[in-house]
Design a protein around this motif. Structure first.
Motif, PDB file in Angstrom:
ATOM      1  N   ARG A   6       0.806  -1.222   0.000  1.00 24.98           N
ATOM      2  CA  ARG A   6       0.000   0.000   0.000  1.00 24.98           C
ATOM      3  C   ARG A   6       0.833   1.265   0.000  1.00 24.98           C
ATOM      4  NH1 ARG A   6      -5.055  -1.413   3.972  1.00 24.98           N
ATOM      5  NH2 ARG A   6      -5.659  -3.284   2.856  1.00 24.98           N
ATOM      6  N   ASN A   7       2.086   1.142   0.412  1.00 19.32           N
ATOM      7  CA  ASN A   7       2.950   2.313   0.494  1.00 19.32           C
ATOM      8  C   ASN A   7       3.631   2.561  -0.844  1.00 19.32           C
ATOM      9  OD1 ASN A   7       2.401   2.641   3.289  1.00 19.32           O
ATOM     10  ND2 ASN A   7       3.786   0.951   3.701  1.00 19.32           N
ATOM     11  N   GLN A   8       2.984   3.337  -1.685  1.00 16.49           N
ATOM     12  CA  GLN A   8       3.508   3.649  -3.009  1.00 16.49           C
ATOM     13  C   GLN A   8       3.648   5.161  -3.131  1.00 16.49           C
ATOM     14  OE1 GLN A   8       1.391   1.681  -6.197  1.00 16.49           O
ATOM     15  NE2 GLN A   8       0.877  -0.044  -4.876  1.00 16.49           N
ATOM     16  N   LEU A   9       4.858   5.602  -3.466  1.00 14.82           N
ATOM     17  CA  LEU A   9       5.138   7.023  -3.602  1.00 14.82           C
ATOM     18  C   LEU A   9       5.557   7.322  -5.040  1.00 14.82           C
ATOM     19  CD1 LEU A   9       7.257   7.385  -0.346  1.00 14.82           C
ATOM     20  CD2 LEU A   9       4.858   7.998  -0.648  1.00 14.82           C
ATOM     21  N   LYS A  59       7.572  -2.073   1.086  1.00 16.24           N
ATOM     22  CA  LYS A  59       6.913  -3.197   1.753  1.00 16.24           C
ATOM     23  C   LYS A  59       7.745  -3.554   2.972  1.00 16.24           C
ATOM     24  CE  LYS A  59       3.915  -6.684   1.771  1.00 16.24           C
ATOM     25  NZ  LYS A  59       2.514  -6.522   1.949  1.00 16.24           N
ATOM     26  N   VAL A  63       7.715  -0.482  10.994  1.00 16.11           N
ATOM     27  CA  VAL A  63       8.279   0.844  10.773  1.00 16.11           C
ATOM     28  C   VAL A  63       8.687   1.371  12.138  1.00 16.11           C
ATOM     29  CG1 VAL A  63       7.830   3.195   9.999  1.00 16.11           C
ATOM     30  CG2 VAL A  63       6.833   1.272   8.751  1.00 16.11           C
TER      31      VAL A  63
END
Length: 67
Positions: A6-9, A59, A63
């Motif tokens: 989900r973490n797409q920059l 991914k 964190v």
């Protein structure tokens, strides 16, 4: 292409530092840079160039935050 990450920059390639085995790709996101280390073979097959649009896909199972 669909990904579970989900973490797409989305940003632009700012710099490419090619080495014999690995290549560092620096992506710029509105003045913030993220560096990714990928194989030189992958960088060449993707035909990456400075100024190209690219997406950093992060991914991780955890964190950490420090203060």
């Amino acid at each position: 292409m669909q990904l579970s990450a989900r973490n797409q920059l989305k940003g632009k390639i700012k710099e490419i530092k090619e080495g014999p085995v690995s290549t560092e790709v620096v992506l710029d996101f509105n003045g913030v840079s993220i560096v990714s280390s990928i194989t030189t073979g992958s960088a060449q097959s993707m035909k990456l160039n400075v100024g190209d649009d690219a997406t950093a896909i992060i991914k991780a199972s955890s964190v950490m935050i420090a203060k």
